[in-house]
Design a protein around this motif. Sequence first.
Motif, PDB file in Angstrom:
ATOM      1  N   ASP A 192       0.852  -1.181   0.000  1.00  0.00           N
ATOM      2  CA  ASP A 192       0.000   0.000   0.000  1.00  0.00           C
ATOM      3  C   ASP A 192       0.890   1.234   0.000  1.00  0.00           C
ATOM      4  OD1 ASP A 192      -2.251   1.570   0.038  1.00  0.00           O
ATOM      5  OD2 ASP A 192      -3.049   0.738   1.903  1.00  0.00           O
ATOM      6  N   ILE A 193       0.297   2.407  -0.063  1.00  0.00           N
ATOM      7  CA  ILE A 193       1.072   3.644  -0.128  1.00  0.00           C
ATOM      8  C   ILE A 193       0.411   4.721   0.711  1.00  0.00           C
ATOM      9  CG2 ILE A 193      -0.111   4.407  -2.211  1.00  0.00           C
ATOM     10  CD1 ILE A 193       2.456   5.790  -3.098  1.00  0.00           C
ATOM     11  N   VAL A 194       1.228   5.431   1.443  1.00  0.00           N
ATOM     12  CA  VAL A 194       0.876   6.729   2.006  1.00  0.00           C
ATOM     13  C   VAL A 194       1.659   7.666   1.099  1.00  0.00           C
ATOM     14  CG1 VAL A 194       1.211   8.272   3.971  1.00  0.00           C
ATOM     15  CG2 VAL A 194       0.605   5.898   4.353  1.00  0.00           C
ATOM     16  N   PRO A 195       1.059   8.730   0.574  1.00  0.00           N
ATOM     17  CA  PRO A 195       1.785   9.532  -0.405  1.00  0.00           C
ATOM     18  C   PRO A 195       3.264   9.733  -0.027  1.00  0.00           C
ATOM     19  CG  PRO A 195      -0.372  10.432  -0.115  1.00  0.00           C
ATOM     20  CD  PRO A 195      -0.238   9.295   0.884  1.00  0.00           C
ATOM     21  N   ALA A 196       4.113   9.350  -0.946  1.00  0.00           N
ATOM     22  CA  ALA A 196       5.569   9.413  -0.826  1.00  0.00           C
ATOM     23  C   ALA A 196       6.125   8.396   0.150  1.00  0.00           C
ATOM     24  CB  ALA A 196       6.040  10.813  -0.447  1.00  0.00           C
ATOM     25  N   LYS A 197       5.308   7.406   0.581  1.00  0.00           N
ATOM     26  CA  LYS A 197       5.819   6.373   1.475  1.00  0.00           C
ATOM     27  C   LYS A 197       5.083   5.065   1.202  1.00  0.00           C
ATOM     28  CE  LYS A 197       6.206   5.141   6.321  1.00  0.00           C
ATOM     29  NZ  LYS A 197       5.826   5.504   7.679  1.00  0.00           N
ATOM     30  N   PHE A 198       5.810   4.024   0.793  1.00  0.00           N
ATOM     31  CA  PHE A 198       5.220   2.709   0.589  1.00  0.00           C
ATOM     32  C   PHE A 198       5.334   1.918   1.886  1.00  0.00           C
ATOM     33  CE2 PHE A 198       6.251   3.950  -3.704  1.00  0.00           C
ATOM     34  CZ  PHE A 198       5.212   3.421  -4.457  1.00  0.00           C
ATOM     35  N   PHE A 199       4.362   1.051   2.146  1.00  0.00           N
ATOM     36  CA  PHE A 199       4.442   0.174   3.304  1.00  0.00           C
ATOM     37  C   PHE A 199       3.653  -1.101   2.992  1.00  0.00           C
ATOM     38  CE2 PHE A 199       0.839   2.958   3.897  1.00  0.00           C
ATOM     39  CZ  PHE A 199      -0.176   2.126   4.357  1.00  0.00           C
ATOM     40  N   VAL A 200       3.850  -2.116   3.823  1.00  0.00           N
ATOM     41  CA  VAL A 200       3.217  -3.411   3.621  1.00  0.00           C
ATOM     42  C   VAL A 200       2.230  -3.665   4.752  1.00  0.00           C
ATOM     43  CG1 VAL A 200       3.616  -5.909   3.518  1.00  0.00           C
ATOM     44  CG2 VAL A 200       5.221  -4.350   2.412  1.00  0.00           C
ATOM     45  N   HIS A 201       0.982  -4.006   4.392  1.00  0.00           N
ATOM     46  CA  HIS A 201       0.000  -4.483   5.366  1.00  0.00           C
ATOM     47  C   HIS A 201       0.239  -5.975   5.523  1.00  0.00           C
ATOM     48  CE1 HIS A 201      -2.787  -1.088   5.616  1.00  0.00           C
ATOM     49  NE2 HIS A 201      -2.638  -0.927   4.308  1.00  0.00           N
ATOM     50  N   ARG A 202       0.300  -6.455   6.759  1.00  0.00           N
ATOM     51  CA  ARG A 202       0.440  -7.891   6.975  1.00  0.00           C
ATOM     52  C   ARG A 202      -0.789  -8.375   7.726  1.00  0.00           C
ATOM     53  NH1 ARG A 202       5.762 -10.912   8.712  1.00  0.00           N
ATOM     54  NH2 ARG A 202       6.103 -10.297   6.568  1.00  0.00           N
ATOM     55  N   HIS A 203      -1.506  -9.316   7.127  1.00  0.00           N
ATOM     56  CA  HIS A 203      -2.676  -9.923   7.746  1.00  0.00           C
ATOM     57  C   HIS A 203      -2.328 -11.378   8.037  1.00  0.00           C
ATOM     58  CE1 HIS A 203      -5.236  -6.527   6.623  1.00  0.00           C
ATOM     59  NE2 HIS A 203      -4.548  -6.514   5.495  1.00  0.00           N
ATOM     60  N   ILE A 204      -2.492 -11.790   9.280  1.00  0.00           N
ATOM     61  CA  ILE A 204      -2.200 -13.165   9.675  1.00  0.00           C
ATOM     62  C   ILE A 204      -3.520 -13.861   9.976  1.00  0.00           C
ATOM     63  CG2 ILE A 204      -1.034 -14.631  11.357  1.00  0.00           C
ATOM     64  CD1 ILE A 204       1.013 -12.347  11.679  1.00  0.00           C
ATOM     65  N   TYR A 205      -3.776 -14.948   9.273  1.00  0.00           N
ATOM     66  CA  TYR A 205      -5.004 -15.709   9.426  1.00  0.00           C
ATOM     67  C   TYR A 205      -4.680 -17.003  10.164  1.00  0.00           C
ATOM     68  CZ  TYR A 205      -6.330 -12.457   5.779  1.00  0.00           C
ATOM     69  OH  TYR A 205      -6.551 -11.317   5.055  1.00  0.00           O
ATOM     70  N   GLY A 206      -5.090 -17.087  11.421  1.00  0.00           N
ATOM     71  CA  GLY A 206      -4.790 -18.258  12.242  1.00  0.00           C
ATOM     72  C   GLY A 206      -5.565 -19.487  11.803  1.00  0.00           C
ATOM     73  N   LYS A 207      -4.944 -20.650  11.988  1.00  0.00           N
ATOM     74  CA  LYS A 207      -5.588 -21.929  11.729  1.00  0.00           C
ATOM     75  C   LYS A 207      -5.754 -22.628  13.077  1.00  0.00           C
ATOM     76  CE  LYS A 207      -3.582 -22.849   7.182  1.00  0.00           C
ATOM     77  NZ  LYS A 207      -2.748 -23.801   6.419  1.00  0.00           N
ATOM     78  N   TRP A 208      -6.915 -23.195  13.318  1.00  0.00           N
ATOM     79  CA  TRP A 208      -7.213 -23.842  14.584  1.00  0.00           C
ATOM     80  C   TRP A 208      -7.790 -25.226  14.317  1.00  0.00           C
ATOM     81  CZ3 TRP A 208      -5.683 -21.065  18.754  1.00  0.00           C
ATOM     82  CH2 TRP A 208      -5.430 -19.724  18.549  1.00  0.00           C
ATOM     83  N   ALA A 209      -7.389 -26.207  15.129  1.00  0.00           N
ATOM     84  CA  ALA A 209      -7.903 -27.566  14.996  1.00  0.00           C
ATOM     85  C   ALA A 209      -8.364 -28.058  16.361  1.00  0.00           C
ATOM     86  CB  ALA A 209      -6.828 -28.498  14.450  1.00  0.00           C
ATOM     87  N   CYS A 210      -9.459 -28.798  16.371  1.00  0.00           N
ATOM     88  CA  CYS A 210      -9.996 -29.396  17.585  1.00  0.00           C
ATOM     89  C   CYS A 210      -9.521 -30.844  17.641  1.00  0.00           C
ATOM     90  CB  CYS A 210     -11.522 -29.322  17.587  1.00  0.00           C
ATOM     91  SG  CYS A 210     -12.267 -30.102  19.030  1.00  0.00           S
ATOM     92  N   ARG A 211      -8.864 -31.218  18.745  1.00  0.00           N
ATOM     93  CA  ARG A 211      -8.366 -32.592  18.868  1.00  0.00           C
ATOM     94  C   ARG A 211      -9.508 -33.594  19.006  1.00  0.00           C
ATOM     95  NH1 ARG A 211      -2.755 -33.171  21.627  1.00  0.00           N
ATOM     96  NH2 ARG A 211      -1.903 -31.092  21.335  1.00  0.00           N
ATOM     97  N   CYS A 212     -10.579 -33.171  19.671  1.00  0.00           N
ATOM     98  CA  CYS A 212     -11.695 -34.094  19.927  1.00  0.00           C
ATOM     99  C   CYS A 212     -12.447 -34.447  18.646  1.00  0.00           C
ATOM    100  CB  CYS A 212     -12.661 -33.480  20.939  1.00  0.00           C
ATOM    101  SG  CYS A 212     -11.890 -33.134  22.522  1.00  0.00           S
ATOM    102  N   CYS A 213     -12.957 -33.423  17.952  1.00  0.00           N
ATOM    103  CA  CYS A 213     -13.801 -33.681  16.772  1.00  0.00           C
ATOM    104  C   CYS A 213     -13.036 -33.597  15.459  1.00  0.00           C
ATOM    105  CB  CYS A 213     -14.987 -32.727  16.750  1.00  0.00           C
ATOM    106  SG  CYS A 213     -14.521 -30.993  16.769  1.00  0.00           S
ATOM    107  N   GLN A 214     -11.743 -33.324  15.514  1.00  0.00           N
ATOM    108  CA  GLN A 214     -10.860 -33.251  14.347  1.00  0.00           C
ATOM    109  C   GLN A 214     -11.427 -32.326  13.269  1.00  0.00           C
ATOM    110  OE1 GLN A 214      -9.955 -37.208  13.017  1.00  0.00           O
ATOM    111  NE2 GLN A 214      -8.822 -37.699  14.882  1.00  0.00           N
TER     112      GLN A 214
END
Length: 97
Positions: A13-35
């Motif tokens: 993305d860009i702020v005028p005269a400055k580039f930057f990176v948005h980082r989105h982290i999408y967690g993964k979750w697993a249930c041991r009981c019901c898999q």
Amino acid sequence: MQRIGEDVSEKLDIVPAKFFVHRHIYGKWACRCCQVLRQEPAEPDVVDGGIPAAGLVAHTLISRFVDHLPYYRQEPINARSGVHTPRSTLASWGGAG
């Protein structure tokens, strides 16, 4: 639920005269009981499969059509900020945006 991993999504993305990176982290979750595996939904992209965020596409199109700055002139302007964006890439963002 137990976390088993994550997917990371980055958008340029860009702020005028400055580039930057948005980082989105999408967690993964697993249930041991019901898999069962659960993951947070990803945000839709402005350009499918591309790295530009909405702000960068908007900046590129405003520079092109409002400021009358052709892509071949935007390319070295972005390069001075350390971001290599070939004019063919800028043009494809304009066609997809």
